[in-house]
Design a protein around this motif. Structure first.
Motif, PDB file in Angstrom:
ATOM      1  N   GLY A  54       0.778  -1.228   0.000  1.00  0.00           N
ATOM      2  CA  GLY A  54       0.000   0.000   0.000  1.00  0.00           C
ATOM      3  C   GLY A  54       0.809   1.275   0.000  1.00  0.00           C
ATOM      4  N   PHE A  55       2.133   1.167   0.203  1.00  0.00           N
ATOM      5  CA  PHE A  55       2.997   2.358   0.188  1.00  0.00           C
ATOM      6  C   PHE A  55       3.602   2.513  -1.200  1.00  0.00           C
ATOM      7  CE2 PHE A  55       7.381   4.039   0.520  1.00  0.00           C
ATOM      8  CZ  PHE A  55       7.071   5.326   0.913  1.00  0.00           C
ATOM      9  N   ARG A  56       3.405   3.666  -1.803  1.00  0.00           N
ATOM     10  CA  ARG A  56       3.905   3.916  -3.154  1.00  0.00           C
ATOM     11  C   ARG A  56       5.337   4.429  -3.061  1.00  0.00           C
ATOM     12  NH1 ARG A  56       0.529   6.058  -8.313  1.00  0.00           N
ATOM     13  NH2 ARG A  56      -0.508   4.119  -7.778  1.00  0.00           N
ATOM     14  N   ALA A  57       6.301   3.505  -3.219  1.00  0.00           N
ATOM     15  CA  ALA A  57       7.719   3.865  -3.118  1.00  0.00           C
ATOM     16  C   ALA A  57       8.177   4.669  -4.327  1.00  0.00           C
ATOM     17  CB  ALA A  57       8.569   2.604  -2.979  1.00  0.00           C
ATOM     18  N   LEU A  58       7.635   4.360  -5.491  1.00  0.00           N
ATOM     19  CA  LEU A  58       7.908   5.122  -6.705  1.00  0.00           C
ATOM     20  C   LEU A  58       6.574   5.577  -7.283  1.00  0.00           C
ATOM     21  CD1 LEU A  58      10.708   2.968  -8.396  1.00  0.00           C
ATOM     22  CD2 LEU A  58      10.986   5.065  -7.072  1.00  0.00           C
ATOM     23  N   VAL A 107      28.896  10.441 -15.686  1.00  0.00           N
ATOM     24  CA  VAL A 107      28.565  10.091 -14.304  1.00  0.00           C
ATOM     25  C   VAL A 107      27.278  10.818 -13.931  1.00  0.00           C
ATOM     26  CG1 VAL A 107      29.322  10.072 -11.908  1.00  0.00           C
ATOM     27  CG2 VAL A 107      31.007   9.822 -13.739  1.00  0.00           C
ATOM     28  N   TYR A 108      26.271  10.049 -13.561  1.00  0.00           N
ATOM     29  CA  TYR A 108      24.954  10.579 -13.195  1.00  0.00           C
ATOM     30  C   TYR A 108      24.773  10.402 -11.700  1.00  0.00           C
ATOM     31  CZ  TYR A 108      19.851  11.332 -13.507  1.00  0.00           C
ATOM     32  OH  TYR A 108      18.565  11.809 -13.366  1.00  0.00           O
ATOM     33  N   GLY A 109      24.570  11.503 -10.981  1.00  0.00           N
ATOM     34  CA  GLY A 109      24.358  11.447  -9.542  1.00  0.00           C
ATOM     35  C   GLY A 109      22.886  11.487  -9.206  1.00  0.00           C
ATOM     36  N   LEU A 110      22.418  10.491  -8.456  1.00  0.00           N
ATOM     37  CA  LEU A 110      21.024  10.426  -8.027  1.00  0.00           C
ATOM     38  C   LEU A 110      20.980  10.751  -6.541  1.00  0.00           C
ATOM     39  CD1 LEU A 110      18.138   9.703  -9.001  1.00  0.00           C
ATOM     40  CD2 LEU A 110      18.588   7.362  -8.243  1.00  0.00           C
ATOM     41  N   VAL A 111      20.345  11.864  -6.196  1.00  0.00           N
ATOM     42  CA  VAL A 111      20.354  12.329  -4.809  1.00  0.00           C
ATOM     43  C   VAL A 111      18.929  12.534  -4.314  1.00  0.00           C
ATOM     44  CG1 VAL A 111      22.582  13.455  -5.143  1.00  0.00           C
ATOM     45  CG2 VAL A 111      20.501  14.797  -5.407  1.00  0.00           C
ATOM     46  N   GLY A 112      18.797  12.528  -2.989  1.00  0.00           N
ATOM     47  CA  GLY A 112      17.493  12.730  -2.373  1.00  0.00           C
ATOM     48  C   GLY A 112      17.554  12.343  -0.916  1.00  0.00           C
ATOM     49  N   PRO A 113      16.562  12.744  -0.132  1.00  0.00           N
ATOM     50  CA  PRO A 113      16.545  12.389   1.289  1.00  0.00           C
ATOM     51  C   PRO A 113      16.288  10.904   1.483  1.00  0.00           C
ATOM     52  CG  PRO A 113      14.486  13.443   0.674  1.00  0.00           C
ATOM     53  CD  PRO A 113      15.386  13.544  -0.522  1.00  0.00           C
ATOM     54  N   ASN A 114      16.477  10.433   2.710  1.00  0.00           N
ATOM     55  CA  ASN A 114      16.160   9.044   3.026  1.00  0.00           C
ATOM     56  C   ASN A 114      14.694   8.763   2.717  1.00  0.00           C
ATOM     57  OD1 ASN A 114      18.757   8.536   4.024  1.00  0.00           O
ATOM     58  ND2 ASN A 114      18.203   9.241   6.078  1.00  0.00           N
ATOM     59  N   GLY A 115      14.447   7.617   2.078  1.00  0.00           N
ATOM     60  CA  GLY A 115      13.077   7.256   1.741  1.00  0.00           C
ATOM     61  C   GLY A 115      12.550   7.878   0.467  1.00  0.00           C
ATOM     62  N   GLY A 167      20.165  14.024 -10.795  1.00  0.00           N
ATOM     63  CA  GLY A 167      18.724  13.893 -10.638  1.00  0.00           C
ATOM     64  C   GLY A 167      18.377  13.995  -9.169  1.00  0.00           C
ATOM     65  N   ILE A 168      17.369  14.795  -8.839  1.00  0.00           N
ATOM     66  CA  ILE A 168      16.957  14.979  -7.447  1.00  0.00           C
ATOM     67  C   ILE A 168      15.605  14.307  -7.238  1.00  0.00           C
ATOM     68  CG2 ILE A 168      16.363  16.645  -5.650  1.00  0.00           C
ATOM     69  CD1 ILE A 168      18.279  18.606  -6.898  1.00  0.00           C
ATOM     70  N   MET A 169      15.569  13.348  -6.291  1.00  0.00           N
ATOM     71  CA  MET A 169      14.353  12.595  -6.003  1.00  0.00           C
ATOM     72  C   MET A 169      13.766  13.021  -4.660  1.00  0.00           C
ATOM     73  SD  MET A 169      14.852   8.616  -7.154  1.00  0.00           S
ATOM     74  CE  MET A 169      13.068   8.364  -6.951  1.00  0.00           C
ATOM     75  N   ASN A 170      12.439  12.901  -4.560  1.00  0.00           N
ATOM     76  CA  ASN A 170      11.751  13.093  -3.284  1.00  0.00           C
ATOM     77  C   ASN A 170      10.377  12.446  -3.377  1.00  0.00           C
ATOM     78  OD1 ASN A 170      11.548  14.010  -0.615  1.00  0.00           O
ATOM     79  ND2 ASN A 170      10.482  15.882  -1.240  1.00  0.00           N
ATOM     80  N   LYS A 171      10.028  11.675  -2.367  1.00  0.00           N
ATOM     81  CA  LYS A 171       8.706  11.049  -2.259  1.00  0.00           C
ATOM     82  C   LYS A 171       8.354  10.243  -3.512  1.00  0.00           C
ATOM     83  CE  LYS A 171       7.033  14.576   0.950  1.00  0.00           C
ATOM     84  NZ  LYS A 171       6.028  15.637   1.223  1.00  0.00           N
TER      85      LYS A 171
END
Length: 298
Positions: free
Chosen positions: A13-17, A29-37, A198-202
């Motif tokens: 039930g948790f949408r990780a992506l 070189v591609y850097g993928l960054v974002g907070p925990n989770g 690339g910056i990820m969140n939620k």
């Protein structure tokens, strides 16, 4: 090229992506960054063919990687918690990897034996975390894979070994056209090696650009006004304001030239543009002051 298109993955039930999309161009070189989770490790497990998405696509050189042995052979990965057989020696794991990668380079394996200075007959489970990570790099960098995917790659390594590992990786990028996708919280280190970020969140990718474009899109200004600070015009996207005495610091979204011209129209006593670090860009792209470190009163 690695392409992730509108990828969705749900766990209990948790949408990780949540519709994540990234494009990793070849030979950089591609850097993928974002907070925990944020979903970084989850998207990496899709890119390496471990997970299958609920919807969306994960393509390596134009083909889906899941259950595609030919495409999986193009991708080598080092996870934060590198896996190995419980009774395996270094040489045992090398032979295991060698069976999957047709271009496995035994000549490089022998050369790196001297670089890492680890007995190949030693059992990996008896080594420290740092030594295990060195073994992971030793074995994986001999795969000669087209794509190298790293999840918190140098965690646990001492500074000398970290520098050695990055030197080898960057040489592979320049000499052999290896494409490196690296997820890390060490933004200072990524800033020195990444071409794209690339910056990820939620579970979503908020943005992805070349590092130079990111740095050109946000400007940090230090300003000393002749009298009182004027009201900032609405067309300026001010992300953060602070001051120490008469020296005001602004973080403003936009090109440095355009922002300086706009602020300069007020004829301040001092106006100086300063470079932003990747860490500062990361903080303000994720929400500015609400995401920055806050004072806590106990």
């Amino acid at each position: 090229m690695i392409e992730v298109k509108n990828l969705v993955k749900t766990f209990d039930g948790f949408r990780a992506l949540d519709g994540a999309s990234i494009t990793v161009p070849d030979g950089g070189v591609y850097g993928l960054v974002g907070p925990n989770g944020a979903g970084k490790s989850t998207i990496i497990r899709h890119i390496t063919g471990i997970y299958r998405g609920d919807s969306g696509e994960v393509l390596v050189d134009g083909e889906p990687i899941y259950e595609n042995p030919a495409k999986k052979a193009l991708v080598a990965v080092i996870h934060d918690n590198w896996s190995y057989y419980s009774n395996a020696t270094v040489r045992d794991m090398m032979q295991f990897y060698r069976s999957f990668y047709p271009n496995y380079d035994m000549e490089r394996y022998e050369k790196l034996k001297g670089v890492f200075n680890i007995n190949e007959k030693s059992m990996i489970r008896r080594m420290s975390k740092g030594m295990q990570k060195q073994v992971a790099f030793w074995i994986t960098m001999c795969c000669r894979a087209k794509y190298l995917v790293l999840d918190e790659p140098v965690d646990g390594l001492d500074p000398v070994v970290r520098r050695q590992v990055w030197s080898i990786l960057m040489n592979d990028v320049s000499e052999y056209g290896t494409t490196v996708l690296v997820s890390s919280h060490n933004l200072r280190e990524l800033e020195d090696v990444c071409d794209h970020v690339g910056i990820m969140n939620k579970g979503q990718v908020l943005l992805e650009r070349s590092l130079s474009e990111l740095q050109e899109n946000i400007v940090k200004l230090q300003v000393v006004w002749q009298e009182e600070e004027p009201a900032m015009p609405a067309e300026l996207s001010v992300l953060h304001t602070s001051n120490v005495g008469r020296v005001y610091t602004y973080i403003i979204r936009g090109s440095a030239k355009a922002v300086q011209e706009r602020i300069g129209a007020w004829q301040p006593v001092m106006l100086e543009a300063m470079p932003l670090s990747l860490e500062e860009i990361f903080i303000y792209e994720l929400g500015g002051e609400q995401y920055a470190v806050q004072d806590i009163i106990l």
